[in-house]
Design an enzyme around this catalytic site. Structure first.
Site, PDB file in Angstrom:
ATOM      1  N   ASP B  25      38.047 -88.434 -59.910  1.00 26.96           N
ATOM      2  CA  ASP B  25      37.860 -89.396 -58.838  1.00 26.96           C
ATOM      3  C   ASP B  25      38.519 -90.691 -59.312  1.00 26.96           C
ATOM      4  OD1 ASP B  25      37.028 -91.286 -57.046  1.00 26.96           O
ATOM      5  OD2 ASP B  25      34.879 -90.940 -57.301  1.00 26.96           O
ATOM      6  N   LYS B  87      44.177 -99.449 -56.984  1.00 28.79           N
ATOM      7  CA  LYS B  87      44.290 -98.428 -55.931  1.00 28.79           C
ATOM      8  C   LYS B  87      44.711 -99.050 -54.599  1.00 28.79           C
ATOM      9  CE  LYS B  87      41.466 -94.601 -54.137  1.00 28.79           C
ATOM     10  NZ  LYS B  87      40.137 -93.972 -54.321  1.00 28.79           N
TER      11      LYS B  87
END
Lengths: 207, 621
Positions: B25, B87
């Site tokens: 993740d 991100k």
């Protein structure tokens, strides 16, 4: 008809089979097979949506690219092609409008929808569509939720009516294709209107 | 060495025939790695037992790269070279991140294509920064599993577009990690949630992470997870709540609002306050002003909720859109799953419960659930027996082509199941036209400039014909990762022009090659790093085994023996705090040698207690 044999186990299989009936191997992709054939269905407008979905999911369960993550590239490619095709079959046949147009295309060699983009020739139909559009604009302007819901219901009823008309037309072997094409185009127009109605409602959220 | 090992039940070395794979993740604020061992998915902790790795990377002037807690600690001291929330920049151009610019303590380098971030160690692309995080997670997995995993499933927000997915794959390539599949985060959560083959029905997954919001509707049937619709906001998350709180804090200290270190500190305090206000009604933070003075700042939950309410409200629009796309009524949903640390906020849980008319499911740690689901999928993809598990995903955003007048013609609408292929025919508009420019876009808007530009290319070699006679067939193929390939062909003459497409915001091959070369130059460092990691694992194992033995049987030792062991333990602690692999190994061996006497006496004692009640004579024969 050429006889087909599975390269894995040598068993014979029918054209448009996806998996070998004997050993379950993924068979070579055949792009010429109809969307009905890849799901093992007869070519008919009348079909059971649940059965269609179950058939597609059961096939995907065995041929999806995830099942071939460790397989040689050639098999991965075959899996991608079949999986794509099964998805297309489920999407096209699962939608009453697209299923009708697919049958129309199989019968008359052309789609009734792709060439009609944005142009309606029937003046009566054109008038009706313009009225609906004006109605939607007025509703959007006023942000009238009740009127919007009523219009949505009316569109749904019209779609229902068209679906019955199309189903009857497709059930006749030699039907007049102009009437059928017209109904399909009207239906597509209603779909677009419904999408615009959804978008309009969504834009209210930002107010 | 072996003497020190005291086997724990169930850990004895069964030969594993299973192939090992990991789920990652790669989050905005935290990243995790998980794997499936003995059929049970588990998150892998670091040497200190911590599962979460802060998604923070610090670049030092000497080229040293720190990742995780160490990097986060550096953030206050050296904010300009500490990259957090990278991100948000994956696959993004400067125009996309402009909105964030005022909030960022580090500098974005202007230019075409994907943004780059200025650091003292050079300009870094988000792909390189993400690769640093992935490398640490990979090493953590190798240390725990004792071997290289065969591959990884990396999760991405369902709402990530093609450029963002491609950037994620590039980061994995750069980290030397084979990607088995990119998996949508909500789908991973659904898998982990034990919404397994026994469950069937419609489930909604509400995933509010650090920087992204995803909402997905899934239909479950006998192990098949079919995504019906997904929607979200790729720039909405828990970070926004932190920023909102930090802005209020900074407003109280306007003199220092421009100080990067103070801004960074405010953000960290804001995050802490938000977390504590999930439990308490009131919380205070101690802050240090750039002048060195300290101040206390107290926040009521009521105020916090007023500030974050508008942010949380934004999540409901994608929910409505997905429900509509799937043709599903809210009342038909059988369960709502909450994912992401930000869903711990009580106000959010109340809003979700009210919207869906049911209490959401929160039994699995919302921070870990995505990594666990990814590990299960990875395990299935390397061929361990999970014949019944299948994930069927959709395309999150519509794909289209630019047409006349700067408009977009949609070729594949959003929420179409993938893999999918669709072709569209175009024609020439001039007599004798031999080339056609093709512009691929992703998004829902009508005008080209409102959508994401994925690629531009030119189809050449069209035979000269009268305008409108050429038939140019453009084919889109989206694979099971949600990645796009486009090809074009002139069909009336059978002339085929092969076209290679590169996403505008992705990295081209040359850039990747360059980065791989850089990575190779650092390969020696990596080997050293690996040795250090392995030495640390051994050293810590020895230290823990000793602690267990001492806790049980320190009484077996004389005072001088105890002191000798203690001295060796202190040496090992010191070596472990450093970065010299050889010193750690030497100290580990010294401790083991010093502890031999303890091990021997424990063995004797174990033998004696086994024989207790029997006379020595009985055993002689």
């Amino acid at each position: 008809m050429a006889v087909l044999h599975c390269s894995q186990c040598g068993a014979e299989y029918a054209p448009c089979s996806v998996l070998c009936p004997a050993c379950g191997a993924l068979l070579p992709f055949d792009p010429s097979c109809s969307l009905f054939a890849v799901l093992g269905l007869g070519e008919s407008y009348d079909l059971d949506g649940t059965d269609l979905r179950t058939r597609a999911v059961e096939l995907q369960r065995r041929l999806h690219p995830d099942r071939f993550a460790q397989a040689p590239a050639s098999l991965q490619r075959r899996s991608l092609e079949w999986s794509t095709r099964i998805n297309e079959a489920a999407a096209v046949l699962g939608d009453p409008l697209r299923r009708a147009d697919y049958l129309f295309a199989r019968r008359y060699g052309r789609s009734a929808l792709s060439e009609a983009q944005g142009s309606i020739r029937d003046p009566e139909l054109l008038m009706r569509q313009m009225e609906l559009r004006e109605q939607l604009e007025a509703i959007s302007e006023a942000r009238d939720q009740a009127a919007l819901d009523a219009l949505r219901r009316q569109i749904a009823e019209d779609e229902q009516r068209l679906q019955q008309q199309v189903a009857q037309n497709l059930a006749v072997v030699e039907g007049g294709n102009e009437a059928l094409a017209g109904a399909l185009q009207e239906w597509q127009y209603l779909r677009k209107l419904r999408a615009e109605l959804d978008r309009s409602e969504e834009s209210w959220d930002f107010a | 060495m072996a003497l020190m090992q005291i086997a724990e039940p169930g850990q004895s070395g069964a030969p594993h025939e299973r192939r090992l794979a990991i789920g990652i993740d790669l989050g905005t604020t935290h990243s995790l790695v998980a794997t499936v061992r003995s059929a049970i998915p588990e998150t892998i902790p670091d040497a200190e037992g911590r599962v979460l790795l802060p998604s923070v990377v610090h670049y030092a002037a000497d080229g040293r790269v720190a990742v995780g807690y160490e990097a986060r600690a550096a953030a206050v001291e050296d904010p300009h070279n500490t990259i957090a929330s990278v991100k948000r920049f994956m696959g993004r151009g400067a125009a996309d991140v402009g909105r964030l610019a005022g909030h960022l303590p580090f500098e974005i380098v202007p230019g075409d294509g994907m943004v780059r971030i200025r650091t003292v160690a050079g300009d870094k692309s988000p792909v390189e920064v993400s690769a640093e995080i992935l490398k640490v997670l990979k090493e953590r997995a190798v240390a725990a599993l004792g071997e290289e995993p065969q591959g990884a499933v990396i999760t991405v927000p369902a709402y990530f577009d093609d450029a963002q997915r491609q950037a994620t794959k590039d980061a994995a390539a750069l980290a030397g990690l084979p990607v088995l599949r990119l998996l949508a985060e909500p789908t991973a959560a659904a898998v982990a949630y034990g919404l397994d083959k026994n469950s069937r029905g419609l489930y909604a997954v509400f995933d509010l992470g650090g920087g992204t919001f995803d909402f997905s509707l899934l239909r479950l049937q006998q192990g098949v997870f079919e995504v019906l619709a997904t929607a979200g906001d790729a720039a909405l998350g828990g970070d926004d709540m932190d920023h909102a709180i930090a802005e209020h804090l900074l407003a109280e200290f306007p003199d220092y609002a421009g100080d990067a270190g103070f801004r960074r500190q405010s953000l960290q305090l804001a995050r802490g306050l938000k977390e504590r206000l999930s439990e308490a009604d009131m919380a205070s933070a101690q802050l240090v002003l750039p002048t060195g003075e300290s101040r206390s700042w107290t926040l009521q939950r009521r105020d916090l909720e007023n500030w974050i309410q508008p942010i949380l409200q934004k999540t409901l629009t994608p929910c409505r859109r997905a429900l509509r796309d799937a043709g599903v009524e809210r009342s038909a949903i059988d369960g709502v799953v909450l994912v992401g640390g930000a869903t711990r906020v009580p106000l959010l849980q109340r809003m979700v419960a009210e919207f869906f008319g049911r209490e959401p499911l929160t039994d699995i740690d919302p921070d870990r659930v995505v990594a666990l689901g990814a590990a299960i999928q990875a395990d299935a993809l390397v061929g361990n027996q999970r014949e019944d598990l299948l994930l069927m995903d959709v395309l999150p955003l519509s794909l289209g082509l630019e047409t006349m007048g700067g408009l977009v013609e949609k070729i594949i609408p959003r929420n179409t199941p993938i893999p999918v292929s669709r072709a569209q025919e175009f024609t020439t508009f001039k007599d004798g036209q031999t080339a056609m420019s093709i512009h691929v876009l992703q998004g829902e808007r009508d005008r080209v400039e409102d959508n994401r530009s994925l690629a531009r290319f030119t189809l050449r070699g069209i035979p000269p014909m009268v305008a409108g006679q050429a038939r140019i067939r453009v084919t889109f193929q989206v694979d099971a990762d949600g990645l796009l390939a486009v090809s074009a062909e002139e069909t009336s003459t059978g002339v085929r022009a092969e076209v290679q497409v590169k996403p505008s915001y992705g990295l081209d091959d040359a850039a990747i090659t360059q980065m791989l070369q850089d990575a190779l130059q650092h390969a020696a460092d990596d080997v050293e790093h690996r040795r250090l990691a392995e030495a640390r694992v051994e050293g810590e194992r020895a230290r823990e085994a000793l602690a267990t033995a001492m806790a049980a049987d320190a009484a077996l030792l004389s005072e001088s023996e105890r002191q000798a062991i203690e001295a060796a333990r202190v040496d090992l602690e010191r070596a472990l705090a450093g970065t010299d692999a050889d010193a750690i190994t030497a100290a580990t061996e010294a401790l083991e040698k010093a502890a031999e006497v303890l091990v021997e006496r424990r063995m004797n004692q174990a033998v004696r207690s086994a024989m207790a009640g029997h006379s020595i004579d009985e055993w002689k024969n």
